[in-house]
Design a protein around this motif. Structure first.
Motif, PDB file in Angstrom:
ATOM      1  N   HIS A  48       0.811  -1.227  -0.014  1.00 38.97           N
ATOM      2  CA  HIS A  48       0.158   0.065  -0.019  1.00 38.97           C
ATOM      3  C   HIS A  48       0.844   1.323  -0.050  1.00 38.97           C
ATOM      4  N   LEU A  49       2.223   1.025   0.286  1.00 39.81           N
ATOM      5  CA  LEU A  49       3.076   2.214   0.425  1.00 39.81           C
ATOM      6  C   LEU A  49       3.154   3.112  -0.959  1.00 39.81           C
ATOM      7  N   LYS A  50       2.992   4.418  -1.121  1.00 37.01           N
ATOM      8  CA  LYS A  50       3.084   5.465  -2.160  1.00 37.01           C
ATOM      9  C   LYS A  50       4.153   6.264  -1.943  1.00 37.01           C
ATOM     10  N   ALA A  51       4.524   6.723  -0.625  1.00 37.05           N
ATOM     11  CA  ALA A  51       5.598   7.663  -0.537  1.00 37.05           C
ATOM     12  C   ALA A  51       6.348   7.324   0.965  1.00 37.05           C
ATOM     13  N   ILE A  52       7.626   7.882   0.793  1.00 34.91           N
ATOM     14  CA  ILE A  52       8.360   8.132   2.057  1.00 34.91           C
ATOM     15  C   ILE A  52       8.784   9.578   2.411  1.00 34.91           C
ATOM     16  N   VAL A  53       8.767   9.960   3.479  1.00 39.89           N
ATOM     17  CA  VAL A  53       9.062  11.262   3.812  1.00 39.89           C
ATOM     18  C   VAL A  53       9.966  11.455   4.693  1.00 39.89           C
ATOM     19  N   GLN A  54      11.377  12.033   4.558  1.00 41.46           N
ATOM     20  CA  GLN A  54      12.379  12.073   5.551  1.00 41.46           C
ATOM     21  C   GLN A  54      12.191  13.752   6.065  1.00 41.46           C
ATOM     22  N   TYR A  55      11.885  14.093   7.251  1.00 39.82           N
ATOM     23  CA  TYR A  55      11.524  15.253   7.752  1.00 39.82           C
ATOM     24  C   TYR A  55      12.990  16.168   8.331  1.00 39.82           C
ATOM     25  N   LYS A  56      14.051  15.134   8.494  1.00 42.38           N
ATOM     26  CA  LYS A  56      15.228  15.918   9.119  1.00 42.38           C
ATOM     27  C   LYS A  56      16.363  15.615   8.224  1.00 42.38           C
ATOM     28  N   ASP A  57      17.563  16.319   8.151  1.00 41.38           N
ATOM     29  CA  ASP A  57      18.742  16.277   7.400  1.00 41.38           C
ATOM     30  C   ASP A  57      18.560  16.279   5.592  1.00 41.38           C
ATOM     31  N   GLU A  58      19.468  16.248   5.034  1.00 41.56           N
ATOM     32  CA  GLU A  58      19.396  16.157   3.786  1.00 41.56           C
ATOM     33  C   GLU A  58      19.419  14.856   3.244  1.00 41.56           C
ATOM     34  N   LEU A  59      18.707  14.234   2.294  1.00 42.33           N
ATOM     35  CA  LEU A  59      18.472  12.873   1.905  1.00 42.33           C
ATOM     36  C   LEU A  59      19.997  12.443   1.276  1.00 42.33           C
ATOM     37  N   GLN A  60      20.388  11.204   1.675  1.00 37.16           N
ATOM     38  CA  GLN A  60      21.617  10.705   1.350  1.00 37.16           C
ATOM     39  C   GLN A  60      21.595  10.180  -0.066  1.00 37.16           C
ATOM     40  N   GLN A  61      20.550   9.832  -0.599  1.00 33.95           N
ATOM     41  CA  GLN A  61      20.258   9.246  -1.832  1.00 33.95           C
ATOM     42  C   GLN A  61      18.880   9.686  -2.545  1.00 33.95           C
ATOM     43  N   ASN A 117       9.792   8.421  -5.182  1.00 32.15           N
ATOM     44  CA  ASN A 117       8.608   8.476  -4.152  1.00 32.15           C
ATOM     45  C   ASN A 117       9.391   8.645  -2.702  1.00 32.15           C
ATOM     46  N   LEU A 118      10.555   9.229  -2.830  1.00 30.68           N
ATOM     47  CA  LEU A 118      11.318   9.528  -1.560  1.00 30.68           C
ATOM     48  C   LEU A 118      11.457  11.185  -1.252  1.00 30.68           C
ATOM     49  N   TYR A 119      10.744  11.759  -0.439  1.00 28.98           N
ATOM     50  CA  TYR A 119      10.542  13.185  -0.460  1.00 28.98           C
ATOM     51  C   TYR A 119      11.238  13.619   0.862  1.00 28.98           C
ATOM     52  N   PHE A 176       7.301  17.643   0.457  1.00 23.53           N
ATOM     53  CA  PHE A 176       6.296  17.061   0.526  1.00 23.53           C
ATOM     54  C   PHE A 176       5.398  18.031   0.843  1.00 23.53           C
ATOM     55  N   MET A 177       5.643  19.151   1.614  1.00 22.59           N
ATOM     56  CA  MET A 177       4.701  20.395   1.798  1.00 22.59           C
ATOM     57  C   MET A 177       4.467  20.940   0.468  1.00 22.59           C
ATOM     58  N   LYS A 178       5.230  21.070  -0.340  1.00 25.31           N
ATOM     59  CA  LYS A 178       4.889  21.723  -1.771  1.00 25.31           C
ATOM     60  C   LYS A 178       3.996  21.133  -2.257  1.00 25.31           C
ATOM     61  N   GLY A 224       1.017  20.244  -1.362  1.00 23.56           N
ATOM     62  CA  GLY A 224      -0.101  20.631  -0.821  1.00 23.56           C
ATOM     63  C   GLY A 224      -0.555  22.012  -1.322  1.00 23.56           C
ATOM     64  N   GLU A 225       0.582  22.777  -1.995  1.00 23.03           N
ATOM     65  CA  GLU A 225       0.131  24.018  -2.368  1.00 23.03           C
ATOM     66  C   GLU A 225      -0.818  24.097  -3.559  1.00 23.03           C
ATOM     67  N   GLU A 226      -0.880  23.010  -4.276  1.00 25.55           N
ATOM     68  CA  GLU A 226      -1.945  23.151  -5.346  1.00 25.55           C
ATOM     69  C   GLU A 226      -3.525  23.080  -5.041  1.00 25.55           C
ATOM     70  N   VAL A 227      -3.679  22.410  -3.702  1.00 21.46           N
ATOM     71  CA  VAL A 227      -4.886  22.093  -2.936  1.00 21.46           C
ATOM     72  C   VAL A 227      -5.609  23.292  -2.731  1.00 21.46           C
ATOM     73  N   SER A 228      -6.720  23.590  -3.122  1.00 18.95           N
ATOM     74  CA  SER A 228      -7.405  24.907  -2.786  1.00 18.95           C
ATOM     75  C   SER A 228      -8.195  24.730  -1.278  1.00 18.95           C
ATOM     76  N   ASP A 229      -8.336  25.891  -0.805  1.00 22.35           N
ATOM     77  CA  ASP A 229      -8.901  25.867   0.535  1.00 22.35           C
ATOM     78  C   ASP A 229     -10.308  25.280   0.374  1.00 22.35           C
ATOM     79  N   GLU A 230     -11.170  25.604  -0.583  1.00 26.50           N
ATOM     80  CA  GLU A 230     -12.432  24.779  -0.635  1.00 26.50           C
ATOM     81  C   GLU A 230     -12.199  23.464  -0.732  1.00 26.50           C
ATOM     82  N   ARG A 231     -11.487  22.664  -1.353  1.00 23.56           N
ATOM     83  CA  ARG A 231     -11.435  21.318  -1.285  1.00 23.56           C
ATOM     84  C   ARG A 231     -11.023  20.722   0.209  1.00 23.56           C
ATOM     85  N   LEU A 232     -10.020  21.834   0.765  1.00 19.93           N
ATOM     86  CA  LEU A 232      -9.476  21.211   2.045  1.00 19.93           C
ATOM     87  C   LEU A 232     -10.707  21.227   3.219  1.00 19.93           C
TER      88      LEU A 232
END
Length: 542
Positions: A49-62, A66-68, A73-75, A77-85
C-alpha cells in the motif's frame, strides 16, 4: 480523502515497523532521519500500500523514487484549494476514527487501537475539567514517545483543548537531558513514568549522601515534617505540622526549584506500577505524586488522582462521566477492572475477534487488571490476570508487591522479576543499579547509591561484574538477608522467594526487557533468560 496517523516507536526493528505499516495499510511513511529511513528501505517491498516516504530531518543521502524531503512534501499541498480542504474537514464525523495507537505488544503482535474524534475531545475535556485546568495557562514538557497514548493525550490533545503550551524535549531526554529541559520550561504539570521519578530519587539520594552532617540533619528533619504534612493533606485534615514553613523555605522550595517543578501543581505518575517507597520519598519533600490509571483502549486515563483527592498506592477516582465495574470479585473484593464511558475505544483495526474479547455485549471494556475499591471509592490495582503466577500447588501470586518489597529492602537492586509459574517454588531474577550511557543502555559501572551500599559492607567494587564474577560474599549475604526480611512478611509459605540469581546487565528498552514506558515485558525476559531459569529449577535443556 481523509487520512489518520499511526505511530511507530523509534526503537522498533524493521520487522516490527513492517508489521504496523502493513497492518494499517499505510500509504505514506514519515521517518525522522537516515537511520530510520534505512529500516523502511529494508521492508518497503513488503508494503503493497506504500506510495511515498518522507524524511523530515537532514538532507537525503540518496535520491529514490517516491522519497521526499519535508519541504518537497509540503510543496505537494500548495495546489490544493481551500475549498477542497474545507470540504474534507466538513466531511469528518465525531464517531469516525481519528488516530491509531498501537499497543506495545507485550504479548504477541501489537494491536491497532482505533480512537474516534469523540473519544479524544470528550476525554481531554473531562480530564481538564476534573483537575481544574485553566485556559491559556497550562504548560507541559513532552518527552515520552508520541506513539504512546499517555503522550498523545497529555502533550497534544489536552494542551489543544485548554490552549496550553507544549515544549518538546530533546530526543535524548530519558538519557539525562530531561532535567535541564524541566528547569528551562518550569511546567505547570508533569507526567513522569515511575522510572523517571525513581531516577530523580536516586540522584537526590546520591547528592544527599555527600552532604555534610549538618545539612543531612536539616534535610532529614524537613523530610519527616514533609511526610507528616503530605499525609495530613491526603487525609483531608488540613493540619500543618509545626516547623513546616521553615522546612518549606530551607528545603522544599529549593528542591522544587532544582527539579524545575516550582510551578508544578500536578506531579503525575502512570503507565507502570510505582513503589510506596518512591511515593513516600516525594511526599517527604512536600511534592506528592498523583497516580493515574488507564490504557490505550480508554483513550488514556480512566481514574485520576489530583491535589484534593489522592490516596497513597491508589490510582485515584474514576473520570467524571465514566464508570468502573469489578467483574467476578473474590472474597476480598478483588475483581477484573472493567471500564464504561465515552473514552472507550471503537475497537481494534481489522481484528473483530480481539475486539470482542476486550469489549463485552454491554460495552464494558475488560482491562485484564485486578483491583478493588476502598470505602471512599478510590481504586487500587492489585495485580494483572495474565501476570499472576500460579504455582504447581495452585496458589495465585501477584508478582509486583513482592518485587517492590525486594527493591525497597535492598538498595543495590535496580530491577527484580519474580518467577514460579507452574513451578514448586518462587525464585527471582535481580539486576544491580548501574549507570546508563548516552544511548540509554546500562553500563557495567555501579551507580553512586550502589557503590555506597558496597562501601557500607567493606567492599570497594565499582563495577557490577566485579561483584558477580566472584559472587562477592558480603554483597550476596546482604541480598540474601534482604530477601529473608521480605519472606518474613509473606502472606503464606508459597509466597516466599526460595532462590535468586543476579543478571549481568540491567534491563533496558534497547535490550527488549522494558517497553517504551519502562514497563517490564515479562514474556520477553522469560524467553531471553530461559537457560538461567532452567538452571534455577534444575531442568534439563529441551
Amino acid at each position: 480523502c481523509l487520512g489518520f496517523a499511526a505511530g511507530i516507536y523509534t526503537t522498533n526493528s524493521p520487522e516490527a515497523c513492517q508489521y504496523v505499516a502493513d497492518n494499517c495499510e499505510a500509504n505514506v511513511l514519515v521517518v525522522e532521519n537516515h537511520k530510520q529511513l534505512l529500516k523502511i528501505l529494508q521492508i518497503k517491498e513488503q508494503l503493497p500500500h506504500l506510495k511515498a516516504i518522507v524524511q523530515y530531518k537532514d538532507e537525503l543521502q540518496q535520491k529514490l523514487p517516491n522519497l521526499y524531503t519535508w519541504a518537497e512534501f509540503m510543496k505537494l499541498g500548495e495546489e490544493v484549494s481551500d475549498e477542497r480542504l474545507d470540504a474534507v474537514v466538513d466531511s469528518q464525523r465525531a464517531n469516525q476514527c481519528c488516530t491509531l495507537i498501537y499497543t506495545s505488544g507485550t504479548t504477541g503482535n501489537p494491536k491497532g487501537v482505533m480512537l474516534s474524534h469523540d473519544n479524544i475531545t470528550w476525554t481531554s475535556n473531562a480530564v481538564g475539567a476534573m483537575t481544574s485546568m485553566q485556559h491559556g495557562v497550562e504548560c507541559v514538557v513532552s518527552y515520552l514517545p508520541l506513539s504512546h497514548v499517555a503522550a498523545q493525550i497529555n502533550d497534544m490533545w489536552i494542551s489543544m483543548r485548554f490552549a496550553g503550551a507544549t515544549y518538546f524535549a530533546d530526543p535524548d531526554a530519558l538519557k539525562g537531558s530531561l532535567g535541564t529541559t524541566l528547569k528551562e520550561v518550569r511546567p505547570t504539570s508533569f507526567l513522569g513514568v515511575p522510572r523517571v521519578w525513581e531516577k530523580m530519587q536516586e540522584k537526590m539520594k546520591a547528592i544527599g549522601a555527600k552532604s555534610s552532617g549538618m545539612k543531612k540533619r536539616v534535610a532529614n528533619w524537613a523530610k519527616s515534617i514533609g511526610l507528616q504534612a503530605s499525609y495530613s493533606a491526603m487525609n483531608g485534615e488540613n493540619l500543618v505540622p509545626w516547623g513546616f514553613m521553615l522546612a518549606n523555605n530551607l528545603v522544599f522550595k529549593k528542591v522544587r526549584w532544582a527539579l524545575g517543578l516550582d510551578r508544578c501543581k500536578s506531579c503525575l505518575t502512570g503507565a507502570a506500577p510505582i513503589t510506596k517507597e518512591t511515593l513516600e520519598y516525594f511526599m517527604s519533600l512536600s511534592l506528592p505524586l498523583y497516580e493515574l490509571y488507564g490504557m490505550s483502549e480508554s483513550t488514556g486515563p480512566h481514574t485520576i488522582s489530583w491535589e484534593n483527592d489522592f490516596k497513597i498506592m491508589s490510582c485515584g477516582k474514576v473520570v467524571v462521566g465514566c464508570q468502573t465495574k469489578l467483574d467476578k470479585p473474590d472474597e476480598d473484593g478483588n475483581g477484573e477492572i472493567c471500564f464504561w464511558g465515552r473514552h472507550v475505544f471503537m475497537g481494534y483495526l481489522n481484528e473483530p475477534e480481539k475486539t470482542e474479547e476486550a469489549l463485552d455485549q454491554e460495552g464494558w471494556l475488560h482491562s485484564g487488571d485486578l483491583g478493588k475499591h476502598d470505602k471512599d471509592n478510590f481504586l487500587f490495582i492489585t495485580g494483572r490476570i495474565k501476570e499472576l503466577i500460579i504455582t504447581a500447588g495452585g496458589e495465585n501470586i501477584p508478582p509486583v508487591p513482592i518485587e517492590d518489597a525486594v527493591k525497597a529492602e535492598i538498595a543495590i537492586i535496580s530491577n527484580a522479576m519474580l518467577l514460579g509459574d507452574k513451578m514448586k517454588f518462587l525464585s527471582m531474577m535481580l539486576t544491580l543499579k548501574c549507570i546508563v550511557d548516552d544511548n540509554g543502555d546500562p553500563t557495567d559501572e555501579l551507580t553512586a547509591e550502589a557503590v555506597a551500599f558496597c562501601h557500607q559492607r567493606g567492599i570497594t567494587a565499582t563495577k557490577a561484574s566485579e561483584i558477580i564474577a566472584c559472587k562477592e560474599p558480603a554483597i550476596y549475604k546482604a541480598i540474601q538477608e534482604g530477601i529473608e526480611h521480605v519472606n518474613a512478611k509473606a502472606t503464606s509459605n508459597a509466597q516466599r522467594v526460595q532462590k535468586w540469581v543476579i543478571l549481568d546487565r540491567d534491563f533496558s528498552i534497547s535490550g527488549g526487557e522494558l517497553g517504551p514506558t519502562m514497563k517490564l515485558k515479562r514474556g520477553v525476559v522469560v524467553k531471553k533468560f530461559s537457560e538461567k531459569i532452567n538452571k534455577i529449577y534444575g531442568m534439563a535443556q529441551e
